[in-house]
Design an enzyme around this catalytic site. Structure first.
Site, PDB file in Angstrom:
ATOM      1  N   HIS A 167       0.540  -1.579   0.302  1.00 38.71           N
ATOM      2  CA  HIS A 167       0.126   0.663   0.109  1.00 38.71           C
ATOM      3  C   HIS A 167       1.181   1.565   0.053  1.00 38.71           C
ATOM      4  CE1 HIS A 167      -0.202  -0.652   4.415  1.00 38.71           C
ATOM      5  NE2 HIS A 167       0.571   1.488   4.365  1.00 38.71           N
TER       6      HIS A 167
ATOM      7  N   ASP B  80      -0.163  -7.330   1.613  1.00 32.19           N
ATOM      8  CA  ASP B  80       0.548  -6.136   1.300  1.00 32.19           C
ATOM      9  C   ASP B  80       2.194  -5.823   1.767  1.00 32.19           C
ATOM     10  OD1 ASP B  80       0.314  -3.639   2.037  1.00 32.19           O
ATOM     11  OD2 ASP B  80      -0.416  -3.495   3.943  1.00 32.19           O
TER      12      ASP B  80
ATOM     13  N   SER C 102       4.383   2.553   8.469  1.00 32.63           N
ATOM     14  CA  SER C 102       3.874   1.719   7.353  1.00 32.63           C
ATOM     15  C   SER C 102       4.732   1.883   6.549  1.00 32.63           C
ATOM     16  CB  SER C 102       2.687   2.201   6.069  1.00 32.63           C
ATOM     17  OG  SER C 102       1.469   2.501   7.079  1.00 32.63           O
TER      18      SER C 102
END
Length: 260
Positions: A65, A110, A206
């Protein structure tokens, strides 16, 4: 650290949860400058976006992402404003995803491998992190780090990465924490945090690492919008389950398929 959501669920997630692509470590302290030689910073192209992990001289691992069209990758960075003498910048030469469509979900795939446009050299502040040799164990103490948000609810970001220790929890804890997302009974993600709250990754973290008992076991994927909240741990892509995929691509077998 950064709480980032899966692309396929971005619209829904942004309503109530924050993607960890831009969050900081909550409840941590400034990382020792020599502790994170493998930690890279992803920019889009001049705005800080995510973290990643240097695997060798030309490969970086991060969250899917975190993908953007014009990514720049800074290696050897500690302070965002005062560069290290050995700091280097690269751009992606190639990007690889578990699914060509990048249809990852909250609980699966992911993960993104980036091949750099030119190799980097090890230096005082740059060195790779090894892939895990064994799977993680529930109860392990895990290290988190990143330039993500350092306030649970305010837009407060640090100039330097922050580090903290959290615990690897049973996946069922995350099942109970996020019933609205219908997470599957089993998953290739790890659940980690402090049940009492107070320490967590956050927006901007992230793609950063979860290092358990000294081994690189997870990539920060997503978590609660209010970072460090009680009984609201974060979820990390399980690196050990993707070893064959990672190693095959690095070896040149780009037709390899992801684990089911």
């Amino acid at each position: 650290m950064v709480l980032i959501r899966v692309l396929a669920n971005l619209l829904i997630l942004q309503l109530s949860y924050a993607q960890k692509s831009s969050e900081l470590v909550i409840g941590g302290d400034e990382c020792n400058i020599n502790e994170h030689r493998f930690l890279v910073a992803l920019y889009d192209p001049d705005r800080f976006l995510c973290s990643g992990i240097l695997l060798n001289e030309e490969w970086v691992l991060t969250a899917a992402h975190c993908d953007r069209r014009n990514i720049r990758i800074k290696l050897g960075m500690h302070s965002k404003t005062v560069p290290n003498e050995d700091e280097q910048t690269r751009v992606p030469k190639e990007k690889f995803f578990c699914l060509s469509s990048k249809n990852y979900t909250l609980w699966d795939k992911d993960i993104m491998l980036i091949r750099l446009d030119s190799p980097v050299s090890n230096s005082e502040h740059i060195a790779p992190l090894s892939l895990p040799s064994s799977p993680p164990s529930v109860g392990s103490v895990c290290r988190i780090m990143g330039w993500g948000r350092i306030s649970p609810s305010k837009e407060t970001y640090p100039d330097v990465p922050h580090c903290a220790n959290i615990n690897l929890l049973d996946y069922e804890v995350c099942l109970a924490a996020y019933p609205e997302f219908g997470l599957p009974a089993t998953s290739k993600t790890l659940c980690a945090g402090i049940l009492e709250g107070g320490k967590d990754t956050c927006v901007g973290d992230s793609g950063g690492p979860l290092i358990c008992n000294g081994q690189f076991q997870g990539i920060l994927s997503w978590g609660n919008d209010v970072c460090g909240y009680i009984l609201q741990p974060a979820l990390y892509t399980r690196v050990f389950d993707h070893l064959d995929w990672i190693q095959s691509i690095i070896a040149g077998n780009t037709d390899v398929t992801c684990p089911p």
